[in-house]
Every structure is written in structure tokens, then in C-alpha cells.
Design an enzyme around this catalytic site. Structure first.
Site, PDB file in Angstrom:
ATOM      1  N   ILE A 181       0.706  -1.259  -0.006  1.00 36.58           N
ATOM      2  CA  ILE A 181      -0.097  -0.194   0.176  1.00 36.58           C
ATOM      3  C   ILE A 181       0.771   1.355   0.208  1.00 36.58           C
ATOM      4  CG2 ILE A 181      -1.603   1.292   1.418  1.00 36.58           C
ATOM      5  CD1 ILE A 181      -2.575  -1.447   2.207  1.00 36.58           C
TER       6      ILE A 181
ATOM      7  N   ASP B 224      10.950   2.714   6.906  1.00 37.05           N
ATOM      8  CA  ASP B 224      10.588   1.368   6.990  1.00 37.05           C
ATOM      9  C   ASP B 224      11.576   0.590   7.840  1.00 37.05           C
ATOM     10  OD1 ASP B 224      10.017  -1.474   6.143  1.00 37.05           O
ATOM     11  OD2 ASP B 224       8.486  -0.642   5.002  1.00 37.05           O
TER      12      ASP B 224
ATOM     13  N   CYS C  75       2.254   0.913   7.911  1.00 36.16           N
ATOM     14  CA  CYS C  75       2.907  -0.130   8.277  1.00 36.16           C
ATOM     15  C   CYS C  75       1.863  -1.030   9.261  1.00 36.16           C
ATOM     16  CB  CYS C  75       4.107   0.085   9.220  1.00 36.16           C
ATOM     17  SG  CYS C  75       3.626   1.260  10.669  1.00 36.16           S
ATOM     18  N   PRO C  76       2.385  -2.138   9.651  1.00 34.05           N
ATOM     19  CA  PRO C  76       1.371  -3.230  10.272  1.00 34.05           C
ATOM     20  C   PRO C  76       1.493  -2.645  11.814  1.00 34.05           C
ATOM     21  CG  PRO C  76       3.449  -4.289  10.142  1.00 34.05           C
ATOM     22  CD  PRO C  76       3.355  -3.010   9.225  1.00 34.05           C
TER      23      PRO C  76
ATOM     24  N   THR D 241      -4.549   5.018   7.552  1.00 35.37           N
ATOM     25  CA  THR D 241      -5.387   4.278   7.035  1.00 35.37           C
ATOM     26  C   THR D 241      -4.921   2.575   7.270  1.00 35.37           C
ATOM     27  OG1 THR D 241      -4.040   4.180   5.028  1.00 35.37           O
ATOM     28  CG2 THR D 241      -6.181   5.573   4.823  1.00 35.37           C
ATOM     29  N   SER D 242      -3.971   2.626   8.481  1.00 31.75           N
ATOM     30  CA  SER D 242      -3.537   1.390   8.543  1.00 31.75           C
ATOM     31  C   SER D 242      -4.266   0.614   9.840  1.00 31.75           C
ATOM     32  CB  SER D 242      -1.946   1.512   8.834  1.00 31.75           C
ATOM     33  OG  SER D 242      -1.156   0.218   8.965  1.00 31.75           O
ATOM     34  N   ARG D 243      -3.809   1.038  10.995  1.00 29.04           N
ATOM     35  CA  ARG D 243      -4.384   0.483  12.306  1.00 29.04           C
ATOM     36  C   ARG D 243      -4.401   1.533  13.371  1.00 29.04           C
ATOM     37  NH1 ARG D 243      -6.228  -2.758   9.530  1.00 29.04           N
ATOM     38  NH2 ARG D 243      -6.061  -5.251   9.670  1.00 29.04           N
TER      39      ARG D 243
ATOM     40  N   ASP E 187      -8.807   6.756   8.929  1.00 26.89           N
ATOM     41  CA  ASP E 187      -9.790   5.612   8.516  1.00 26.89           C
ATOM     42  C   ASP E 187      -9.804   4.383   9.703  1.00 26.89           C
ATOM     43  OD1 ASP E 187     -11.445   4.199   6.553  1.00 26.89           O
ATOM     44  OD2 ASP E 187      -9.740   2.797   6.299  1.00 26.89           O
TER      45      ASP E 187
ATOM     46  N   GLU F 202     -11.801   1.491  17.788  1.00 25.72           N
ATOM     47  CA  GLU F 202     -13.017   1.413  16.912  1.00 25.72           C
ATOM     48  C   GLU F 202     -13.684   0.243  16.983  1.00 25.72           C
ATOM     49  OE1 GLU F 202     -10.309   1.149  13.128  1.00 25.72           O
ATOM     50  OE2 GLU F 202     -11.185  -0.875  12.825  1.00 25.72           O
TER      51      GLU F 202
ATOM     52  N   HIS G 205     -13.171   2.481   8.767  1.00 27.69           N
ATOM     53  CA  HIS G 205     -12.436   1.491   8.065  1.00 27.69           C
ATOM     54  C   HIS G 205     -13.012   1.152   6.991  1.00 27.69           C
ATOM     55  CE1 HIS G 205      -9.378  -1.620   9.881  1.00 27.69           C
ATOM     56  NE2 HIS G 205      -9.490  -1.706   8.528  1.00 27.69           N
TER      57      HIS G 205
HETATM   58  P1  NAI Z   1       2.679  -4.913   3.677  1.00 28.21           P
HETATM   59  O1  NAI Z   1       3.222  -6.137   4.496  1.00 28.21           O
HETATM   60  O2  NAI Z   1       2.927  -4.991   2.078  1.00 28.21           O
HETATM   61  O3  NAI Z   1       3.813  -3.637   4.185  1.00 28.21           O
HETATM   62  C1  NAI Z   1       3.702  -3.358   5.367  1.00 28.21           C
HETATM   63  C2  NAI Z   1       5.308  -2.561   5.478  1.00 28.21           C
HETATM   64  O4  NAI Z   1       5.388  -1.894   6.913  1.00 28.21           O
HETATM   65  C3  NAI Z   1       6.459  -3.411   5.133  1.00 28.21           C
HETATM   66  O5  NAI Z   1       7.340  -2.946   4.175  1.00 28.21           O
HETATM   67  C4  NAI Z   1       7.175  -3.633   6.490  1.00 28.21           C
HETATM   68  O6  NAI Z   1       8.663  -3.866   6.095  1.00 28.21           O
HETATM   69  C5  NAI Z   1       6.735  -2.475   7.122  1.00 28.21           C
HETATM   70  N1  NAI Z   1       7.023  -2.528   8.616  1.00 28.21           N
HETATM   71  C6  NAI Z   1       7.025  -3.582   9.323  1.00 28.21           C
HETATM   72  N2  NAI Z   1       7.346  -3.273  10.676  1.00 28.21           N
HETATM   73  C7  NAI Z   1       7.543  -2.072  10.580  1.00 28.21           C
HETATM   74  C8  NAI Z   1       8.028  -0.976  11.489  1.00 28.21           C
HETATM   75  N3  NAI Z   1       8.070  -1.481  12.835  1.00 28.21           N
HETATM   76  N4  NAI Z   1       8.225   0.226  11.387  1.00 28.21           N
HETATM   77  C9  NAI Z   1       8.123   0.656   9.912  1.00 28.21           C
HETATM   78  N5  NAI Z   1       7.626  -0.195   8.875  1.00 28.21           N
HETATM   79  C10 NAI Z   1       7.436  -1.537   9.425  1.00 28.21           C
HETATM   80  O7  NAI Z   1       1.204  -4.379   4.278  1.00 28.21           O
HETATM   81  P2  NAI Z   1       0.334  -3.624   3.190  1.00 28.21           P
HETATM   82  O8  NAI Z   1      -0.539  -4.550   2.323  1.00 28.21           O
HETATM   83  O9  NAI Z   1       0.875  -2.467   2.702  1.00 28.21           O
HETATM   84  O10 NAI Z   1      -0.756  -3.111   4.434  1.00 28.21           O
HETATM   85  C11 NAI Z   1      -0.396  -2.079   5.404  1.00 28.21           C
HETATM   86  C12 NAI Z   1      -1.280  -1.889   6.450  1.00 28.21           C
HETATM   87  O11 NAI Z   1      -2.392  -1.413   6.082  1.00 28.21           O
HETATM   88  C13 NAI Z   1      -1.550  -3.432   7.053  1.00 28.21           C
HETATM   89  O12 NAI Z   1      -0.759  -3.733   8.004  1.00 28.21           O
HETATM   90  C14 NAI Z   1      -3.149  -3.057   7.601  1.00 28.21           C
HETATM   91  O13 NAI Z   1      -2.885  -3.065   8.973  1.00 28.21           O
HETATM   92  C15 NAI Z   1      -3.446  -1.858   6.874  1.00 28.21           C
HETATM   93  N6  NAI Z   1      -4.726  -2.185   6.033  1.00 28.21           N
HETATM   94  C16 NAI Z   1      -5.674  -1.225   6.112  1.00 28.21           C
HETATM   95  C17 NAI Z   1      -7.101  -1.242   5.489  1.00 28.21           C
HETATM   96  C18 NAI Z   1      -8.046  -0.445   5.638  1.00 28.21           C
HETATM   97  O14 NAI Z   1      -9.223  -0.882   5.225  1.00 28.21           O
HETATM   98  N7  NAI Z   1      -7.820   0.837   6.259  1.00 28.21           N
HETATM   99  C19 NAI Z   1      -6.991  -2.382   4.492  1.00 28.21           C
HETATM  100  C20 NAI Z   1      -5.866  -3.344   4.550  1.00 28.21           C
HETATM  101  C21 NAI Z   1      -4.642  -2.985   5.335  1.00 28.21           C
END
Ligand code: NAI
Length: 325
Positions: free
Chosen positions: A154, A173, A201-202, A228-230, A254, A259, A291
Site C-alpha cells: 500500500i 521502513d 505499516c502493520p 489508514t493502517s491500524r 480511517d 474502533e 475503516h
Molecule cells: P505490507 O506487509 O505489504 O507492508 C507493510 C510494510 O510495513 C512493510 O514494508 C514492512 O517492512 C513495514 N514495517 C514492518 N514493521 C515496521 C516498523 N516497525 N516500522 C516501519 N515499517 C514497518 O502491508 P500492506 O498490504 O501495505 O498493508 C499495510 C497495513 O495497512 C496493514 O498492516 C493493515 O494494517 C493496513 N490495512 C488497512 C486497510 C483498511 O481498510 N484501512 C485494508 C488493508 C490493510
């Protein structure tokens, strides 16, 4: 395979029925969230399908195992609500790692533009035939510095979108992407230099309350925060204080750390018990969506297709590649 489906919304059902039928699967759709009290509803099923705000802790895992549930299928990417370590060797857990990173990245940009161009205010004004522009002054994104925290699927798409607007992108990152052409900096530098910060980030122990009482002072005055993450990446109480002190110029959320009991439900006409959420929503420079970033037709279709494929692979004793344990 019989699957108990928790936290069901109307928009979930068509896709899952379509892909489930094709694969001889039966879904029992429950509106209630999964928790210790509702786990018993899964009786007679072999699988449960859960979403972001279902509780899958030690007690729930024990109850599901007691009912003979073999697999927990998350129909989302994030899995901070599941005790993966405890589930190990007891029950399989699968997820949908990517269903539409575009949906989330595009929603983040939609929130940003809405906020800084005051679209949410203008929309309400013109519906009331108020065509005054007072108080609607925004700022250009072109030439501004955006800090992206987390450059996975994302985050990378969000970076491309920002570059299209002529913004300078810096990123942090824990595992920087090599040869990506992204300018990586330490988190503190990103906080100091960014006019806008977007979190992708997660949620982990390390990222919990990344923005807190202690770190808000590091942010550039007037920064716009996008989450938009958590929710728990940002300490909501500290956010309220940061906005009141004008350190934070605007926030687009978001997700929200509390929530679970509120989002996805209609509370219009009710008195909201969460004072922090109510305070945030009352602020003119805060936008909250519940969300919703994932909610596109493409994403819903991919979620249903991948979740059913995960369950089919499990029932055949095969690997889908989406196992978490
Ligand atoms: P992804 O796994 O492709 O990317 C996550 C990135 O965060 C990776 O590059 C990872 O190295 C980095 N990361 C891990 N630990 C970290 C730290 N301590 N500090 C900084 N960066 C760190 O995940 P994706 O698909 O990009 O999703 C990201 C987040 O978006 C998910 O974890 C999820 O919580 C959230 N999400 C929210 C949605 C919504 O509807 N609002 C829908 C889908 C995902």
C-alpha cells in the site's frame, strides 16, 4: 466444508455465496462479532471466517478447538487481533495478504485532498446554498514533503500517487526496499521534515503508539496525519492534545484505536460513549471514515475469491501460501 462467518455485513454476502457455491462450501452468516461468548455459534462447522475487529485470543482459540474448528480464515490482511503464537500447532490461520492495495492508497489520498481542500465543508455549504468561500483556503500538495511510514504494497502505491502530485517523498521502513529509488530516513527525521505523514505499516509492539505524547513534539508544526493502517499506531488521547495545541494541523483517520465497538455500526441517534472519538469528530480539521479504505468492488471480490481458495487448499491438505502459522 461448513464455515461460520462472523461480523457479516450485507456487502460481504454476494461474493462469498458465489465463490462458496462454486466450491461446495456452506456459509452460516452471523452479524455478531466472534468473541468468547459467540464462539459457540461455530458448532457443527469446520472453519470460521473473521474480520479485523473479531477477537481471536487464547480463550476464543481454546473454544474453537473444543468445537472441532480446524481453520480460522481471516478475510483481511492485518492479523493483530489474532494470537498467532498461541494458535500454532492447535488451529490453522490463513489470511488475504493483498486484495486491493490500490483501494487503500487511493482512499488515503481521497482523505488528504478532502481535508486540505476543505471539500467536506464545501459539500455541506453548497447543499445549503451557501456559496461563501470564507474559511475554505487550502494549500497545494505540489512541492510539499510527504513522509510514508511503511513502504509495502500500500505504501508504495501511495508513494506513486504522491509523486504524481509533484510531492517530495521520504519514507521510513524497518526493512527498507533495496533499489527502490525511495529516500529512506530515520523515523525522527521523517517526523521533523514531513508536511504530511501517512501510515502504512502493520500494528506491532514496536509500532504501537508511534505517535504519542512523547513523540508529538518531534512533528513539524501543522503536520497533516493520515492513518489508514491500524488505529493504535496513534495514541488518540495524545492526538486530541496535539490538535488542540495546533502542533497537528489536521488528521484523517480511517482507523481508530478503540474502533472495535463502534465502527461498522449505525449509532446515529445514540449518545456515543467514547469521549475521545466524539471530541475528534467534533473538530473541523479531523475527518473520520469507519475503516472503509478497503471497500471497493474489486477488493470485495478478491477477498471472497482468495478466502475460499485458502479454505479449499486447506481441505485438500495443500498450501495456499497465505498461512500465518
Ligand atoms: P505490507 O506487509 O505489504 O507492508 C507493510 C510494510 O510495513 C512493510 O514494508 C514492512 O517492512 C513495514 N514495517 C514492518 N514493521 C515496521 C516498523 N516497525 N516500522 C516501519 N515499517 C514497518 O502491508 P500492506 O498490504 O501495505 O498493508 C499495510 C497495513 O495497512 C496493514 O498492516 C493493515 O494494517 C493496513 N490495512 C488497512 C486497510 C483498511 O481498510 N484501512 C485494508 C488493508 C490493510
Amino acid at each position: 466444508m461448513k464455515v461460520a462467518f462472523f461480523d457479516t455485513k450485507n456487502y460481504d454476502i454476494p461474493g462469498f455465496e458465489e465463490y462458496g457455491k462454486k466450491n461446495g462450501m456452506k456459509f452460516k452468516f452471523y452479524e455478531t462479532k466472534l468473541n468468547e461468548d459467540t464462539a459457540a455459534l461455530a458448532k457443527g462447522c469446520e472453519a470460521v471466517c473473521v474480520f479485523v475487529n473479531d477477537t481471536v485470543d487464547k480463550n476464543v482459540i481454546d473454544k474453537l478447538c473444543g468445537l472441532g474448528i480446524k481453520i480460522i480464515a481471516l478475510r483481511c490482511a492485518g492479523y493483530n487481533n489474532v494470537d498467532i503464537e498461541y494458535a500454532k500447532d492447535k488451529i490453522a490461520v490463513v489470511r488475504v495478504p493483498a486484495y486491493s492495495p490500490y483501494a487503500v492508497a487511493e482512499h488515503a489520498m481521497a482523505l488528504l485532498l478532502t481535508s486540505i481542500r476543505r471539500i467536506h465543508k464545501a459539500y455541506i455549504r453548497t447543499r445549503d446554498f451557501n456559496f461563501s468561500l470564507n474559511g475554505l483556503t487550502g494549500f497545494d500538495l505540489h512541492g510539499k514533503t510527504v513522509g510514508v511510514v511503511g513502504t509495502g504494497k500500500i505504501g508504495r502505491i501511495f508513494i506513486d500517487i504522491c509523486r504524481g502530485f509533484g510531492m517530495n517523498v521520504i519514507a521510513y521502513d524497518k526493512f527498507p526496499a533495496k533499489d527502490s529509488g525511495i529516500e529512506y530516513v530515520e523515523l525522527e527525521e521523517l517526523f521533523r521534515r514531513s508536511d504530511i505523514i501517512s501510515f502504512h505499516c502493520p500494528l506491532t509492539e514496536e509500532t504501537y503508539h508511534m505517535v504519542s505524547k512523547e513523540t508529538i513534539g518531534q512533528l513539524k508544526k501543522g503536520v497533516v496525519l493520515l492513518n489508514t493502517s491500524r488505529g493504535a499506531l496513534i495514541d488518540a488521547e495524545a492526538l486530541v492534545e496535539g490538535i488542540k495545541s495546533r502542533q497537528i494541523g489536521a488528521a484523517c483517520l480511517d482507523v481508530y484505536e478503540e474502533e472495535g465497538d463502534v465502527f461498522f455500526n449505525d449509532f446515529s441517534g445514540h449518545i456515543i460513549a467514547d469521549d475521545i472519538l466524539a471530541r475528534l469528530i467534533s473538530m473541523p480539521n479531523v475527518i473520520v471514515t469507519s475503516h472503509q479504505a478497503f471497500l471497493t468492488e474489486e477488493a470485495l471480490n478478491n477477498i471472497a475469491e482468495t478466502t475460499v481458495a485458502n479454505l479449499v487448499a486447506f481441505s485438500k491438505g495443500e498450501k495456499s501460501g497465505n498461512e500465518l502459522n
